[in-house]
Write a protein that holds these residues in place. Structure first.
Motif, mmCIF file in Angstrom:
data_model
loop_
_atom_site.group_PDB
_atom_site.id
_atom_site.type_symbol
_atom_site.label_atom_id
_atom_site.label_comp_id
_atom_site.label_asym_id
_atom_site.label_seq_id
_atom_site.Cartn_x
_atom_site.Cartn_y
_atom_site.Cartn_z
ATOM 1 N N ILE A 75 0.898 -1.343 -0.078
ATOM 2 C CA ILE A 75 -0.077 0.019 -0.229
ATOM 3 C C ILE A 75 0.746 1.194 0.060
ATOM 4 C CG2 ILE A 75 -1.759 1.273 1.113
ATOM 5 C CD1 ILE A 75 -2.841 -1.231 2.453
ATOM 6 N N GLN A 76 0.594 2.021 -1.060
ATOM 7 C CA GLN A 76 1.371 3.321 -1.143
ATOM 8 C C GLN A 76 0.747 4.155 -0.469
ATOM 9 O OE1 GLN A 76 2.191 5.090 -4.943
ATOM 10 N NE2 GLN A 76 4.247 5.859 -4.093
ATOM 11 N N TRP A 77 1.254 5.059 0.584
ATOM 12 C CA TRP A 77 0.334 6.106 1.182
ATOM 13 C C TRP A 77 1.335 7.429 1.041
ATOM 14 C CZ3 TRP A 77 -2.687 5.985 6.342
ATOM 15 C CH2 TRP A 77 -2.785 7.073 6.949
ATOM 16 N N ILE A 78 0.325 8.334 0.490
ATOM 17 C CA ILE A 78 0.828 9.730 0.103
ATOM 18 C C ILE A 78 -0.003 10.788 0.515
ATOM 19 C CG2 ILE A 78 1.198 11.093 -1.760
ATOM 20 C CD1 ILE A 78 1.730 9.002 -3.675
ATOM 21 N N THR A 137 4.880 6.957 1.820
ATOM 22 C CA THR A 137 5.531 5.720 2.291
ATOM 23 C C THR A 137 4.964 4.501 1.538
ATOM 24 O OG1 THR A 137 6.499 4.407 4.080
ATOM 25 C CG2 THR A 137 4.407 5.531 4.382
ATOM 26 N N THR A 138 5.745 3.454 1.400
ATOM 27 C CA THR A 138 4.925 2.275 1.076
ATOM 28 C C THR A 138 4.934 1.186 2.328
ATOM 29 O OG1 THR A 138 5.886 2.678 -1.150
ATOM 30 C CG2 THR A 138 5.286 0.410 -0.584
ATOM 31 N N LEU A 139 3.756 0.734 2.539
ATOM 32 C CA LEU A 139 3.461 -0.148 3.675
ATOM 33 C C LEU A 139 3.441 -1.700 3.143
ATOM 34 C CD1 LEU A 139 0.579 1.775 5.289
ATOM 35 C CD2 LEU A 139 2.948 1.866 6.082
ATOM 36 N N VAL A 140 3.926 -2.649 3.856
ATOM 37 C CA VAL A 140 3.821 -3.905 3.455
ATOM 38 C C VAL A 140 3.043 -4.732 4.661
ATOM 39 C CG1 VAL A 140 6.076 -3.975 2.237
ATOM 40 C CG2 VAL A 140 6.161 -4.320 4.502
ATOM 41 N N HIS A 141 2.590 -5.975 4.262
ATOM 42 C CA HIS A 141 1.815 -6.566 5.324
ATOM 43 C C HIS A 141 2.919 -7.299 6.541
ATOM 44 C CE1 HIS A 141 -0.531 -10.228 6.750
ATOM 45 N NE2 HIS A 141 -1.518 -9.388 6.488
ATOM 46 N N THR A 173 -2.659 3.649 -2.441
ATOM 47 C CA THR A 173 -2.575 3.073 -3.764
ATOM 48 C C THR A 173 -2.471 1.575 -3.522
ATOM 49 O OG1 THR A 173 -1.964 4.709 -5.111
ATOM 50 C CG2 THR A 173 -1.500 2.451 -6.036
ATOM 51 N N LEU A 174 -3.439 0.566 -3.550
ATOM 52 C CA LEU A 174 -3.068 -1.063 -3.154
ATOM 53 C C LEU A 174 -2.707 -1.474 -4.333
ATOM 54 C CD1 LEU A 174 -5.739 0.278 -1.597
ATOM 55 C CD2 LEU A 174 -5.833 -2.049 -0.858
ATOM 56 N N LYS A 212 -3.363 -2.212 -9.762
ATOM 57 C CA LYS A 212 -3.318 -1.028 -8.790
ATOM 58 C C LYS A 212 -4.609 -0.497 -8.616
ATOM 59 C CE LYS A 212 1.496 0.502 -9.586
ATOM 60 N NZ LYS A 212 2.375 1.369 -9.590
ATOM 61 N N THR A 213 -5.147 -0.162 -7.391
ATOM 62 C CA THR A 213 -6.220 0.371 -6.886
ATOM 63 C C THR A 213 -5.973 1.460 -6.224
ATOM 64 O OG1 THR A 213 -7.604 -1.771 -6.893
ATOM 65 C CG2 THR A 213 -8.689 0.083 -5.975
#
Length: 196
Positions: free
Chosen positions: A103-106, A112-116, A169-170, A177-178
């Motif tokens: 998940i990209q958090w802007i 940042t980019t988050l991972v599970h 952005t998932l 991408k969503t």
């Protein structure tokens, strides 16, 4: 102009020479045909693989069903400390494993980019919780629902304040991408949770 060969021995030698040239031409044509067939087979398999990959990127997406934020008090004002998304498979999608997704958090002050991660979410990780279905963190059926939990207070300083927005952005393991815009309402006063 034309020379006629009347000697029988010399006529046979001309026929053998022609036969050797003919056989050589047949061999060259056979080798060329083999190379063309191999190249065509390689291009066909490469094209099929590329088509499947492109199809997976288009169809294997995640749909965001709803989003809400938990409201808490930080520094004397209300903020959204956790952002939660309810997700499902898009129509026609294969199994989607959220542990292999990002998940990209802007926004508003962080990108940042988050991972599970299976433990508590933090500034680098998101977690999932099963809402409907039995395959956490995999979406197997279109009726499956997972809650994606992101720690907004850890990602952005002091959480999300009233009126702020975040673009999420998932990206699935297939590369599809969503995007989802999470908008915090203008007022968080006297609320425990708000729709994003």
């Amino acid at each position: 102009m034309f020379e006629f060969i009347t000697d029988e021995d010399e006529r046979g030698q001309v026929g053998i020479g022609t036969l050797i040239v003919f056989i050589a031409m047949v061999l060259v044509a056979a080798i060329a045909a083999g190379v063309l067939i191999n190249t065509a087979g390689f291009l066909q398999s490469k094209g099929a693989a590329t088509g499947e990959e492109a199809s997976a990127q288009v169809s294997n997406r995640i749909n965001v069903v709803s989003a809400y934020g938990n409201v808490s008090t930080s520094g004397g004002s209300e903020v959204v400390d956790y952002a939660n998304l309810t997700v499902r498979q898009a129509a026609g999608a294969d199994n989607i494993n959220l542990s292999k997704s990002t998940i990209q958090w802007i926004g508003p002050d962080t990108a940042t980019t988050l991972v599970h991660n299976t433990s508590n979410p933090n500034a680098e990780n998101f977690t999932t919780e099963q809402i409907k279905g039995n395959n956490n963190p995999v979406l197997v059926d279109q009726s499956d629902r997972l809650k994606v939990v992101m720690n907004a207070s850890a990602i952005t300083e002091n959480g999300l304040k009233a009126g702020e927005e975040v673009q999420l952005t998932l990206t699935t393991q297939y590369g599809s991408k969503t995007s989802y815009w999470a908008n915090v309402p203008e007022s968080l006063k006297d609320k425990n949770a708000v729709k994003l």
